[in-house]
Enzyme design. Structure first.
Site, PDB file in Angstrom:
ATOM      1  N   TYR A  24      -2.125   9.202  -6.192  1.00  0.00           N
ATOM      2  CA  TYR A  24      -2.253   9.404  -4.750  1.00  0.00           C
ATOM      3  C   TYR A  24      -2.944   8.197  -4.114  1.00  0.00           C
ATOM      4  O   TYR A  24      -3.814   8.323  -3.260  1.00  0.00           O
ATOM      5  CB  TYR A  24      -3.023  10.691  -4.449  1.00  0.00           C
ATOM      6  CG  TYR A  24      -2.713  11.287  -3.086  1.00  0.00           C
ATOM      7  CD1 TYR A  24      -1.474  11.867  -2.831  1.00  0.00           C
ATOM      8  CD2 TYR A  24      -3.650  11.265  -2.064  1.00  0.00           C
ATOM      9  CE1 TYR A  24      -1.181  12.405  -1.592  1.00  0.00           C
ATOM     10  CE2 TYR A  24      -3.376  11.796  -0.817  1.00  0.00           C
ATOM     11  CZ  TYR A  24      -2.135  12.371  -0.586  1.00  0.00           C
ATOM     12  OH  TYR A  24      -1.847  12.913   0.653  1.00  0.00           O
ATOM     13  N   SER A  52      -9.173  11.202  -5.418  1.00  0.00           N
ATOM     14  CA  SER A  52      -8.096  11.490  -4.463  1.00  0.00           C
ATOM     15  C   SER A  52      -7.738  12.972  -4.399  1.00  0.00           C
ATOM     16  O   SER A  52      -6.951  13.372  -3.534  1.00  0.00           O
ATOM     17  CB  SER A  52      -6.844  10.696  -4.854  1.00  0.00           C
ATOM     18  OG  SER A  52      -7.081   9.305  -4.787  1.00  0.00           O
ATOM     19  N   GLU A  83      -0.300  -0.737 -15.859  1.00  0.00           N
ATOM     20  CA  GLU A  83      -1.002  -0.809 -17.134  1.00  0.00           C
ATOM     21  C   GLU A  83      -1.468   0.550 -17.637  1.00  0.00           C
ATOM     22  O   GLU A  83      -1.849   0.695 -18.803  1.00  0.00           O
ATOM     23  CB  GLU A  83      -2.188  -1.771 -17.027  1.00  0.00           C
ATOM     24  CG  GLU A  83      -3.301  -1.317 -16.089  1.00  0.00           C
ATOM     25  CD  GLU A  83      -3.063  -1.704 -14.639  1.00  0.00           C
ATOM     26  OE1 GLU A  83      -4.017  -1.564 -13.841  1.00  0.00           O
ATOM     27  OE2 GLU A  83      -1.938  -2.139 -14.308  1.00  0.00           O
ATOM     28  N   LYS A  84      -1.430   1.584 -16.787  1.00  0.00           N
ATOM     29  CA  LYS A  84      -1.863   2.929 -17.204  1.00  0.00           C
ATOM     30  C   LYS A  84      -0.705   3.866 -17.501  1.00  0.00           C
ATOM     31  O   LYS A  84      -0.898   4.938 -18.075  1.00  0.00           O
ATOM     32  CB  LYS A  84      -2.749   3.546 -16.116  1.00  0.00           C
ATOM     33  CG  LYS A  84      -4.052   2.802 -15.896  1.00  0.00           C
ATOM     34  CD  LYS A  84      -4.910   3.472 -14.830  1.00  0.00           C
ATOM     35  CE  LYS A  84      -6.228   2.716 -14.635  1.00  0.00           C
ATOM     36  NZ  LYS A  84      -7.067   3.345 -13.587  1.00  0.00           N
ATOM     37  N   HIS A 107       8.627   0.786  -9.668  1.00  0.00           N
ATOM     38  CA  HIS A 107       8.666  -0.574 -10.219  1.00  0.00           C
ATOM     39  C   HIS A 107       9.147  -0.435 -11.658  1.00  0.00           C
ATOM     40  O   HIS A 107       8.788   0.517 -12.352  1.00  0.00           O
ATOM     41  CB  HIS A 107       7.280  -1.206 -10.166  1.00  0.00           C
ATOM     42  CG  HIS A 107       7.199  -2.587 -10.757  1.00  0.00           C
ATOM     43  ND1 HIS A 107       8.164  -3.551 -10.551  1.00  0.00           N
ATOM     44  CD2 HIS A 107       6.255  -3.161 -11.553  1.00  0.00           C
ATOM     45  CE1 HIS A 107       7.824  -4.659 -11.180  1.00  0.00           C
ATOM     46  NE2 HIS A 107       6.667  -4.456 -11.798  1.00  0.00           N
ATOM     47  N   GLY A 133       2.215   0.971   0.770  1.00  0.00           N
ATOM     48  CA  GLY A 133       2.263   2.392   1.052  1.00  0.00           C
ATOM     49  C   GLY A 133       1.855   2.761   2.463  1.00  0.00           C
ATOM     50  O   GLY A 133       2.456   3.653   3.084  1.00  0.00           O
ATOM     51  N   GLU A 194       5.710 -12.436  -7.020  1.00  0.00           N
ATOM     52  CA  GLU A 194       4.254 -12.311  -6.999  1.00  0.00           C
ATOM     53  C   GLU A 194       3.574 -13.552  -7.563  1.00  0.00           C
ATOM     54  O   GLU A 194       2.610 -14.075  -6.990  1.00  0.00           O
ATOM     55  CB  GLU A 194       3.826 -11.086  -7.813  1.00  0.00           C
ATOM     56  CG  GLU A 194       4.221  -9.755  -7.213  1.00  0.00           C
ATOM     57  CD  GLU A 194       4.053  -8.606  -8.177  1.00  0.00           C
ATOM     58  OE1 GLU A 194       4.176  -7.449  -7.739  1.00  0.00           O
ATOM     59  OE2 GLU A 194       3.792  -8.846  -9.383  1.00  0.00           O
ATOM     60  N   SER A 251       5.916 -26.243  17.348  1.00  0.00           N
ATOM     61  CA  SER A 251       6.186 -27.485  18.084  1.00  0.00           C
ATOM     62  C   SER A 251       7.147 -28.378  17.300  1.00  0.00           C
ATOM     63  O   SER A 251       7.295 -28.248  16.083  1.00  0.00           O
ATOM     64  CB  SER A 251       4.882 -28.252  18.324  1.00  0.00           C
ATOM     65  OG  SER A 251       4.382 -28.767  17.095  1.00  0.00           O
TER      66      SER A 251
END
Length: 330
Positions: A24, A52, A83-84, A107, A133, A194, A251
């Site tokens: 969340y 959360s 990574e988790k 992702h 988000g 990235e 310019s």
């Protein structure tokens, strides 16, 4: 290239299904709330000690621990940090998946690099908004949407494309347009963007320009404004009108100077190094490095964070931003 809009997607594909949004944070709160307001049955999966938990409940959502949320769901959207995801998948998600369930990602990292290998009887797809988000949430409440990518990895029952488009519609993506890709393409281009451009390339360019001016004797405050502060102006112009739109708006002096000097900074050597960065992403070298970094407790990342916190441009920038009342302080 086909763009998919509201008329190409049918929210009834999610009727009589429960969607569990795991996480969340920035994306998690946007997906869960947008789906809920689109009439989809949504629950949120979190750790019991998550900060959360109360926030999600205050937003009118039902919250369960991650394993229980997975068990109750037909569609499981994994919006945890890359990574988790593997550890949570092995302990809380995989044991509670049932044949016919769908596993969703925003992702492709863990699927593409085989950190997560779902059973063949599980549908796997991706819906990836091309924006943070808070923007996904804000523009949805305004009646618009953020463009999304979608991809199909496994389709055991032949319905995953329709399900993916319905999900994209539920979060507002088909209001703006949705493009089909693959997990491979999304992952590799996202990581490259990235590293070589958006996060790595731009910040090094800004910091180097700042250092060059300061070492030449110019005030650091002036160097900050010229190399960092005004970057927003340029990015906003490109965001709205592309590179041509930016050059049209600045310019003639800036246009000529930029077009003649830019290739001297970003030259053939830069291109070659960027190609090597892409090769390391494609062959899995970066993924292996990042996975090992996390297993070791992130010593390199923490050292890099400390180094960046001490950069002169960060110190002077912090002082100058305190003068800018229009900048929202987080």
């Amino acid at each position: 290239m086909k763009l998919y809009y509201d008329n190409d997607a049918d929210l009834s594909e999610l009727e009589n299904k429960t969607v569990a949004v795991l996480g969340y944070g920035s994306q998690g709160h946007a997906h869960a709330r947008n789906l809920h307001e689109s009439g989809v049955s949504v629950i949120v999966g979190l750790r019991r000690d998550s900060a959360s938990w109360m926030k999600a409940e205050a937003d009118g959502l039902t919250v369960f621990e991650t394993a229980e949320a997975t068990k109750k769901a037909d569609v499981v959207m994994v919006l945890l940090p890359d990574e988790k995801q593997k550890d949570v998948y092995e302990t809380d998600i995989k044991p509670n998946l049932r044949s016919g369930n769908a596993l969703v990602f925003a992702h492709g990292f863990n699927i593409h690099f085989s950190q997560i290998v779902p059973p063949e009887n599980i549908g796997v797809f991706m819906v990836a908004p091309k924006g943070p988000g808070h923007l996904v949430r804000r523009v949805y409440t305004e009646g618009a949407g953020v463009p999304c990518l979608f991809a199909i990895h496994q389709d055991p029952d032949g319905n995953i494309r329709d399900l993916a488009l319905a999900y994209a519609k539920g979060i507002g993506g088909t209001r703006a347009g949705v493009i089909e890709t693959t997990f491979e393409e999304e992952t590799e281009t996202d990581l490259f963007g990235e590293q070589a451009v958006l996060c790595g390339g731009v910040t090094e360019l800004i910091n180097t320009g700042f250092d060059v001016l300061v070492k030449a004797g110019y005030k650091p405050e002036i160097a900050y404004f010229e190399c960092l502060h005004e970057m927003k102006l340029i990015v906003d112009l490109m965001y709205e009108g592309g590179i041509a739109g930016m050059y049209y708006s600045v310019s003639d002096t800036a246009e000529y100077g930029g077009m003649t000097s830019g290739p001297k900074v970003i030259d053939a050597g830069t291109r070659k190094r960027m190609e090597q960065i892409l090769a390391d992403i494609q062959n899995g070298q970066f993924a292996r490095e990042w996975i090992l970094e996390n297993r070791a407790g992130r010593p390199s990342l923490e050292a890099l964070r400390r180094k960046h916190d001490r950069l002169p441009i960060e110190m002077i920038g912090s002082e100058l931003r305190d003068m800018m009342s229009w900048i929202k302080k987080e």
